[in-house]
Design an enzyme around this catalytic site. Structure first.
Site, mmCIF file in Angstrom:
data_model
loop_
_atom_site.group_PDB
_atom_site.id
_atom_site.type_symbol
_atom_site.label_atom_id
_atom_site.label_comp_id
_atom_site.label_asym_id
_atom_site.label_seq_id
_atom_site.Cartn_x
_atom_site.Cartn_y
_atom_site.Cartn_z
ATOM 1 N N ARG A 68 -4.371 0.617 -1.689
ATOM 2 C CA ARG A 68 -3.832 -0.745 -1.792
ATOM 3 C C ARG A 68 -3.491 -1.034 -3.256
ATOM 4 N NH1 ARG A 68 -8.493 -3.681 -0.330
ATOM 5 N NH2 ARG A 68 -8.275 -2.870 1.762
ATOM 6 N N GLN A 113 0.824 -1.204 0.000
ATOM 7 C CA GLN A 113 0.000 0.000 0.000
ATOM 8 C C GLN A 113 0.858 1.252 0.000
ATOM 9 O OE1 GLN A 113 -1.042 0.514 4.576
ATOM 10 N NE2 GLN A 113 -1.827 -1.436 3.842
HETATM 11 ZN ZN LIG Z 1 0.704 1.891 6.005
#
Ligand SMILES: [Zn+2]
Length: 293
Positions: free
Chosen positions: A157, A59
């Protein structure tokens, strides 16, 4: 954070939510350095304990300006980790393994072949890792960490190791936003050693991470030593015992527990009831640009 708020567990505010205490005490709680956060009705800092068994997704988090523009007044997220425990061979993903372009990274993400682009670093107990907004990262399994960060849950993400969610489908990715904010200059970053800045009788202070949003220090105390400090209204301080046991102005603080010292507290004393290691987090004065917003 509004996704889950801490409750005071002792003192005159016992049982009250941190958001309520913040609303009531205002700058006396968070300090003048955080007037900007208070205007946005945000508590400035968030500290979590993470018990990471399985790898978390790869991420990236936005900076403040991007989060404010695209995430409904959320804060950006600069964060850091302090490793409490790491199994042999434990690793993190931190930054990119090689120079790349946004286009190349986009293809690697969409074709699910991101792994060669990820830089891995080995971690051991006592390590700390600073993760500025824009740094591609993932916590892998086999570690217990303290996470210190801006009070934000904004996460983009980009890779989930081919896993699926509870509904049997892959969890959504946030490819375009991630590509907007990812810092392509973070290539094979080095994990820096703690920088000892002060040493005295039974006492050692080291700076771990320093950025626009928080200062994090490691304080080591010999058994029986007493460290005195003052909260003079500029910033709250969050002290966490990560090894040993201390007492802060009468409050018993064994490992692993954290205490929030209000900005208007005045003088305080940290007494080491045994040899102890602590994390101290506080906020720096705002940069001019934080006031202008
Ligand atoms: Zn993080």
């Amino acid at each position: 954070h509004e996704d889950g708020t801490t409750r005071a567990d002792n003192g005159p505010y016992a049982g009250r939510l941190l958001t309520e205490v913040h609303a009531e005490l205002g700058l006396d709680l968070v300090g003048r350095n955080n007037a900007w956060a208070r205007e946005r009705q945000k508590f400035p800092l968030l500290i979590k304990l993470l018990d990471c068994k399985a790898p978390l997704s790869v991420q990236v988090h936005p900076g403040d300006d991007y989060a404010r523009a695209h995430e409904g007044d959320e804060l950006g997220k600069t964060e850091m980790w302090y490793v409490l425990h790491a199994e042999p061979g434990a690793e993190l993903v931190l930054g990119l393994a090689k120079d790349t372009t946004r286009e190349e990274l986009r293809r690697a993400i969409t074709e699910s072949r991101l792994e060669p682009y990820l830089h891995h670093v080995a971690i051991r107990a006592g390590d700390h890792i600073c993760v500025p907004a824009g740094t591609l990262h993932a916590i892998l399994g086999g570690s217990i960490m303290v996470e210190i960060q801006q009070n934000s849950n904004t996460t983009y993400r980009v890779y989930d190791w081919g896993r699926v969610g509870k509904d049997g489908k892959p969890r959504p990715l946030h490819v375009e936003k991630a590509l907007d904010v990812v810092d392509l200059g973070v290539v094979q970053p080095r994990v820096e050693a703690a920088q000892v800045v002060e040493e005295g009788e039974g006492f050692r202070r080291a700076v771990l991470c320093r950025n626009d949003y928080f200062m994090a220090e490691r304080i080591e105390l010999a058994a029986g030593s007493v460290l005195r400090g003052t909260c003079d209204g500029d910033t709250c301080e969050i002290w966490g015992t990560i090894d040993g046991r201390v007492e802060i102005s009468g409050l018993d603080l064994p490992a692993v527990r954290f205490a929030l010292l209000p900005a208007a507290l005045g003088d305080y004393a940290v007494r080491a009831l045994s040899r102890a290691t602590l994390l101290r987090t506080y906020t720096p004065p705002p940069r001019p640009w934080l006031n202008e917003q």
